[in-house]
Design a protein around this motif. Structure first.
Motif, PDB file in Angstrom:
ATOM      1  N   SER A   1     -49.815  45.498 -35.500  1.00  0.00           N
ATOM      2  CA  SER A   1     -50.262  45.427 -34.153  1.00  0.00           C
ATOM      3  C   SER A   1     -51.957  45.331 -34.157  1.00  0.00           C
ATOM      4  O   SER A   1     -52.612  45.017 -33.505  1.00  0.00           O
ATOM      5  CB  SER A   1     -49.845  46.465 -33.371  1.00  0.00           C
ATOM      6  OG  SER A   1     -49.967  47.769 -34.069  1.00  0.00           O
TER       7      SER A   1
ATOM      8  N   GLU B   1     -46.248  46.891 -27.890  1.00  0.00           N
ATOM      9  CA  GLU B   1     -44.820  46.725 -28.170  1.00  0.00           C
ATOM     10  C   GLU B   1     -44.311  46.997 -26.519  1.00  0.00           C
ATOM     11  O   GLU B   1     -43.130  46.823 -26.536  1.00  0.00           O
ATOM     12  CB  GLU B   1     -44.234  47.717 -29.083  1.00  0.00           C
ATOM     13  CG  GLU B   1     -44.384  47.356 -30.492  1.00  0.00           C
ATOM     14  CD  GLU B   1     -43.851  48.456 -31.391  1.00  0.00           C
ATOM     15  OE1 GLU B   1     -43.373  49.432 -31.070  1.00  0.00           O
ATOM     16  OE2 GLU B   1     -44.280  48.144 -32.609  1.00  0.00           O
TER      17      GLU B   1
ATOM     18  N   HIS C   1     -47.065  58.100 -40.988  1.00  0.00           N
ATOM     19  CA  HIS C   1     -47.509  57.379 -39.752  1.00  0.00           C
ATOM     20  C   HIS C   1     -47.855  58.500 -38.654  1.00  0.00           C
ATOM     21  O   HIS C   1     -47.237  59.748 -38.643  1.00  0.00           O
ATOM     22  CB  HIS C   1     -46.252  56.456 -39.359  1.00  0.00           C
ATOM     23  CG  HIS C   1     -46.843  55.721 -38.218  1.00  0.00           C
ATOM     24  ND1 HIS C   1     -46.476  56.108 -37.049  1.00  0.00           N
ATOM     25  CD2 HIS C   1     -47.492  54.526 -38.267  1.00  0.00           C
ATOM     26  CE1 HIS C   1     -46.876  54.851 -36.236  1.00  0.00           C
ATOM     27  NE2 HIS C   1     -47.694  54.315 -36.717  1.00  0.00           N
TER      28      HIS C   1
ATOM     29  N   SER D   1     -53.078  49.244 -31.444  1.00  0.00           N
ATOM     30  CA  SER D   1     -52.309  49.741 -32.429  1.00  0.00           C
ATOM     31  C   SER D   1     -52.368  51.278 -32.234  1.00  0.00           C
ATOM     32  O   SER D   1     -53.466  51.643 -31.406  1.00  0.00           O
ATOM     33  CB  SER D   1     -52.614  49.374 -33.744  1.00  0.00           C
ATOM     34  OG  SER D   1     -53.919  49.930 -33.972  1.00  0.00           O
TER      35      SER D   1
ATOM     36  N   HIS E   1     -49.679  50.587 -26.303  1.00  0.00           N
ATOM     37  CA  HIS E   1     -49.236  49.880 -27.493  1.00  0.00           C
ATOM     38  C   HIS E   1     -48.683  48.398 -27.041  1.00  0.00           C
ATOM     39  O   HIS E   1     -47.876  48.553 -26.233  1.00  0.00           O
ATOM     40  CB  HIS E   1     -48.151  50.786 -28.286  1.00  0.00           C
ATOM     41  CG  HIS E   1     -48.117  50.210 -29.812  1.00  0.00           C
ATOM     42  ND1 HIS E   1     -47.465  49.255 -30.118  1.00  0.00           N
ATOM     43  CD2 HIS E   1     -48.691  50.822 -30.876  1.00  0.00           C
ATOM     44  CE1 HIS E   1     -47.424  49.035 -31.431  1.00  0.00           C
ATOM     45  NE2 HIS E   1     -48.480  49.830 -31.909  1.00  0.00           N
TER      46      HIS E   1
ATOM     47  N   ASN F   1     -42.865  45.175 -38.867  1.00  0.00           N
ATOM     48  CA  ASN F   1     -41.798  45.877 -38.565  1.00  0.00           C
ATOM     49  C   ASN F   1     -40.507  45.043 -38.883  1.00  0.00           C
ATOM     50  O   ASN F   1     -39.627  44.617 -37.835  1.00  0.00           O
ATOM     51  CB  ASN F   1     -41.538  46.354 -37.034  1.00  0.00           C
ATOM     52  CG  ASN F   1     -42.645  47.451 -36.687  1.00  0.00           C
ATOM     53  OD1 ASN F   1     -44.013  47.220 -37.140  1.00  0.00           O
ATOM     54  ND2 ASN F   1     -42.626  48.346 -35.766  1.00  0.00           N
TER      55      ASN F   1
ATOM     56  N   HIS G   1     -40.490  51.708 -26.821  1.00  0.00           N
ATOM     57  CA  HIS G   1     -41.750  51.129 -25.969  1.00  0.00           C
ATOM     58  C   HIS G   1     -41.229  50.581 -24.908  1.00  0.00           C
ATOM     59  O   HIS G   1     -41.693  50.442 -23.697  1.00  0.00           O
ATOM     60  CB  HIS G   1     -42.730  50.243 -26.854  1.00  0.00           C
ATOM     61  CG  HIS G   1     -43.648  51.279 -27.752  1.00  0.00           C
ATOM     62  ND1 HIS G   1     -43.248  51.460 -29.095  1.00  0.00           N
ATOM     63  CD2 HIS G   1     -44.806  51.612 -27.509  1.00  0.00           C
ATOM     64  CE1 HIS G   1     -43.995  52.248 -29.517  1.00  0.00           C
ATOM     65  NE2 HIS G   1     -45.024  52.170 -28.683  1.00  0.00           N
TER      66      HIS G   1
ATOM     67  N   MET H   1     -41.808  50.567 -43.541  1.00  0.00           N
ATOM     68  CA  MET H   1     -43.152  50.835 -44.047  1.00  0.00           C
ATOM     69  C   MET H   1     -43.229  51.215 -45.484  1.00  0.00           C
ATOM     70  O   MET H   1     -43.838  50.939 -46.514  1.00  0.00           O
ATOM     71  CB  MET H   1     -43.612  52.263 -43.174  1.00  0.00           C
ATOM     72  CG  MET H   1     -43.921  51.711 -41.892  1.00  0.00           C
ATOM     73  SD  MET H   1     -44.596  53.357 -40.881  1.00  0.00           S
ATOM     74  CE  MET H   1     -44.860  52.588 -39.222  1.00  0.00           C
TER      75      MET H   1
ATOM     76  N   TYR I   1     -46.727  58.934 -35.915  1.00  0.00           N
ATOM     77  CA  TYR I   1     -45.440  59.077 -34.903  1.00  0.00           C
ATOM     78  C   TYR I   1     -44.376  60.312 -35.891  1.00  0.00           C
ATOM     79  O   TYR I   1     -43.484  60.557 -35.431  1.00  0.00           O
ATOM     80  CB  TYR I   1     -44.318  58.124 -34.900  1.00  0.00           C
ATOM     81  CG  TYR I   1     -44.976  56.936 -34.001  1.00  0.00           C
ATOM     82  CD1 TYR I   1     -46.064  57.048 -33.169  1.00  0.00           C
ATOM     83  CD2 TYR I   1     -44.442  55.635 -33.862  1.00  0.00           C
ATOM     84  CE1 TYR I   1     -46.376  55.889 -32.466  1.00  0.00           C
ATOM     85  CE2 TYR I   1     -44.749  54.519 -32.996  1.00  0.00           C
ATOM     86  CZ  TYR I   1     -45.963  54.783 -32.467  1.00  0.00           C
ATOM     87  OH  TYR I   1     -46.361  53.902 -31.568  1.00  0.00           O
TER      88      TYR I   1
ATOM     89  N   TYR J   1     -43.926  40.316 -37.687  1.00  0.00           N
ATOM     90  CA  TYR J   1     -44.737  41.487 -37.697  1.00  0.00           C
ATOM     91  C   TYR J   1     -44.197  42.592 -38.710  1.00  0.00           C
ATOM     92  O   TYR J   1     -42.909  42.350 -39.057  1.00  0.00           O
ATOM     93  CB  TYR J   1     -44.144  42.061 -36.368  1.00  0.00           C
ATOM     94  CG  TYR J   1     -44.492  43.358 -35.768  1.00  0.00           C
ATOM     95  CD1 TYR J   1     -45.973  43.846 -35.950  1.00  0.00           C
ATOM     96  CD2 TYR J   1     -43.788  44.174 -34.819  1.00  0.00           C
ATOM     97  CE1 TYR J   1     -46.477  45.154 -35.415  1.00  0.00           C
ATOM     98  CE2 TYR J   1     -44.497  45.369 -34.258  1.00  0.00           C
ATOM     99  CZ  TYR J   1     -45.465  45.805 -34.581  1.00  0.00           C
ATOM    100  OH  TYR J   1     -46.050  47.083 -34.123  1.00  0.00           O
TER     101      TYR J   1
ATOM    102  N   ASP K   1     -51.940  53.927 -38.935  1.00  0.00           N
ATOM    103  CA  ASP K   1     -51.070  52.866 -38.720  1.00  0.00           C
ATOM    104  C   ASP K   1     -50.346  52.190 -39.672  1.00  0.00           C
ATOM    105  O   ASP K   1     -50.755  52.268 -40.745  1.00  0.00           O
ATOM    106  CB  ASP K   1     -51.640  52.141 -37.384  1.00  0.00           C
ATOM    107  CG  ASP K   1     -53.116  51.227 -37.936  1.00  0.00           C
ATOM    108  OD1 ASP K   1     -53.081  51.323 -39.267  1.00  0.00           O
ATOM    109  OD2 ASP K   1     -53.581  50.394 -37.061  1.00  0.00           O
ATOM    110  N   SER K   2     -49.882  51.038 -39.222  1.00  0.00           N
ATOM    111  CA  SER K   2     -48.927  50.288 -40.254  1.00  0.00           C
ATOM    112  C   SER K   2     -49.916  49.710 -41.101  1.00  0.00           C
ATOM    113  O   SER K   2     -49.718  49.642 -42.468  1.00  0.00           O
ATOM    114  CB  SER K   2     -48.064  49.150 -39.590  1.00  0.00           C
ATOM    115  OG  SER K   2     -46.968  49.962 -38.891  1.00  0.00           O
TER     116      SER K   2
HETATM  117  P1  13P Z   1     -48.936  50.908 -35.380  1.00  0.00           P
HETATM  118  O1  13P Z   1     -49.046  49.840 -36.746  1.00  0.00           O
HETATM  119  O2  13P Z   1     -49.536  50.598 -34.063  1.00  0.00           O
HETATM  120  O3  13P Z   1     -49.036  52.295 -35.969  1.00  0.00           O
HETATM  121  O4  13P Z   1     -47.427  50.607 -34.921  1.00  0.00           O
HETATM  122  C1  13P Z   1     -46.274  50.994 -35.642  1.00  0.00           C
HETATM  123  C2  13P Z   1     -44.984  51.077 -34.928  1.00  0.00           C
HETATM  124  O5  13P Z   1     -43.894  51.273 -35.234  1.00  0.00           O
HETATM  125  C3  13P Z   1     -45.242  51.414 -33.283  1.00  0.00           C
HETATM  126  O6  13P Z   1     -44.034  51.522 -32.870  1.00  0.00           O
END
Ligand code: 13P
Ligand code: SF4
Length: 338
Positions: free
Chosen positions: A150, A221, A45, A235, A219, A135, A196, A85, A47, A133, A61-62
């Motif tokens: 997202s 979030e 990812h 996203s 984002h 997550n 966020h 994930m 991050y 979502y 992204d996710s």
């Molecule tokens: P994305 O799918 O936009 O990468 O977001 C994942 C996520 O955990 C955002 O905090």
């Protein structure tokens, strides 16, 4: 390099042998060697630490990561991200080994939506289409009609027939933002992301005054008060794409700081200003994502653990909801669930 380069320490009180990596080891070389040996794919990812992104086969992204996981032909998936994930990759690939460098890499949204409480809460809303979502845990996915990320939340909500009421979980900010985009009313689970939620309108306004030419990208979030100021909401992939293609020369970035790595690559000429969280640090880091390190990526590949396991009845129910999401994103029609 053989396992002799790893210094095994004596057993701890808990009986676990700490796994310490010889600092002289060239981790990138070792990880590439193990990747071939295991026929593994490394999915990461945005991050993740930049050194992890750099050894990955795919960074995204996710949604992108789920799509990659769905089509990979590798035998082993090394998931450099957080638990939900990697679980999604396992939901899609029951016969493959899915490794997560640190099993404690959770997510505040997933942690604050326990499946037992969620199941009880859903009883208050019979006849609703349950959109979760991504997550969230596999057990919460198993209680859902369809999953979204997202990237496709707006599309997924629009795919539900207009006469079907909707429950949306677990991120209230994303849910509220999607309600605004679609004009659909939804019942929201009151979850939030600890990273966020730290961006405040007050600090963003101050940053904008300091950088009047910068565009604010955020984002979904983030809180509504931040999103309402943004020039672009999306996203992580969408934020990256915006920076890549925008003629602007400066951007205030309201999301986790890991995204700055690909953004710098995409736009070395642009000024990237990380939005400051209210906690006093200068940039927002997800404490869960950052549990993964290059050392742990190497160790999980070397030792074949930690692995993701999901009980089969939960996995098959969760798969239905994840597959519906992938189908809608591939242009297929969704009728709103059972
Ligand atoms: P994305 O799918 O936009 O990468 O977001 C994942 C996520 O955990 C955002 O905090
Ligand atoms: Fe979860 Fe927030 Fe971390 Fe994303 S940034 S993984 S939503 S805690």
């Amino acid at each position: 390099m053989s396992s002799t380069s790893v210094l095994e320490l004596p057993l701890t009180a808990s009986g676990m042998t700490p796994r310490v990596v010889d600092p002289a080891l060239d981790l990138e070389v070792e990880i590439r060697r193990l990747k071939k040996q295991l026929n593994a794919v490394i999915l990461a990812h945005y991050y993740q630490e930049s050194d992890i992104q750099d050894v990955a086969d795919f960074v995204g992204d996710s949604l992108g990561l789920s799509q990659e996981a769905a089509k990979t032909r590798a035998d082993v998936i090394v998931f450099c991200g957080v638990h939900f994930m990697a679980e999604t990759a396992k939901i899609l690939n029951p016969d493959k080994r899915v490794l997560l460098p640190d099993l404690d890499a959770g997510c505040s949204l997933a942690d604050r939506c326990p499946p037992e409480t969620f199941a009880q809460w859903l009883k208050l809303y019979p006849g609703h289409t349950v959109i979760s979502y991504i997550n969230c845990s596999a057990a919460v996915k198993a209680l859902s009609d369809v999953i979204c990320t997202s990237s496709n939340a707006v599309e997924i909500v629009r795919s539900v027939p207009k006469d079907r009421p909707i429950v949306f979980a677990p991120d209230r900010h994303l849910g509220r933002w999607v309600m605004k985009q679609t004009g659909r009313d939804m019942v929201l689970w009151p979850g939030f992301c600890v990273v966020h939620e730290q961006f405040s309108q007050r600090r963003i306004v101050r940053l904008r005054a300091e950088h009047p030419d910068a565009l604010l990208i955020a984002h979904p979030e983030c809180e509504e008060s931040v999103l309402s100021l943004a020039d672009h909401v999306g996203s992580t992939s969408s934020l990256l794409q915006f920076v890549r293609t925008s003629p602007a020369k400066a951007f205030i970035v309201a999301t986790e700081a890991g995204i700055l790595h690909p953004m710098r690559r995409a736009r070395p000429d642009a000024k990237l200003i990380p939005a400051e969280p209210s906690s006093g640090c200068n940039c927002a880091l997800c404490p869960y994502m950052r549990l993964n390190t290059l050392e742990k990526v190497y160790l999980c590949m070397r030792d074949g653990r930690p692995q993701i396991e999901i009980p089969e009845p939960t996995r098959t129910k969760a798969l239905r909801a994840v597959q519906r999401m992938l189908d809608v994103s591939a242009g297929k029609v969704f009728t709103g669930g059972d």
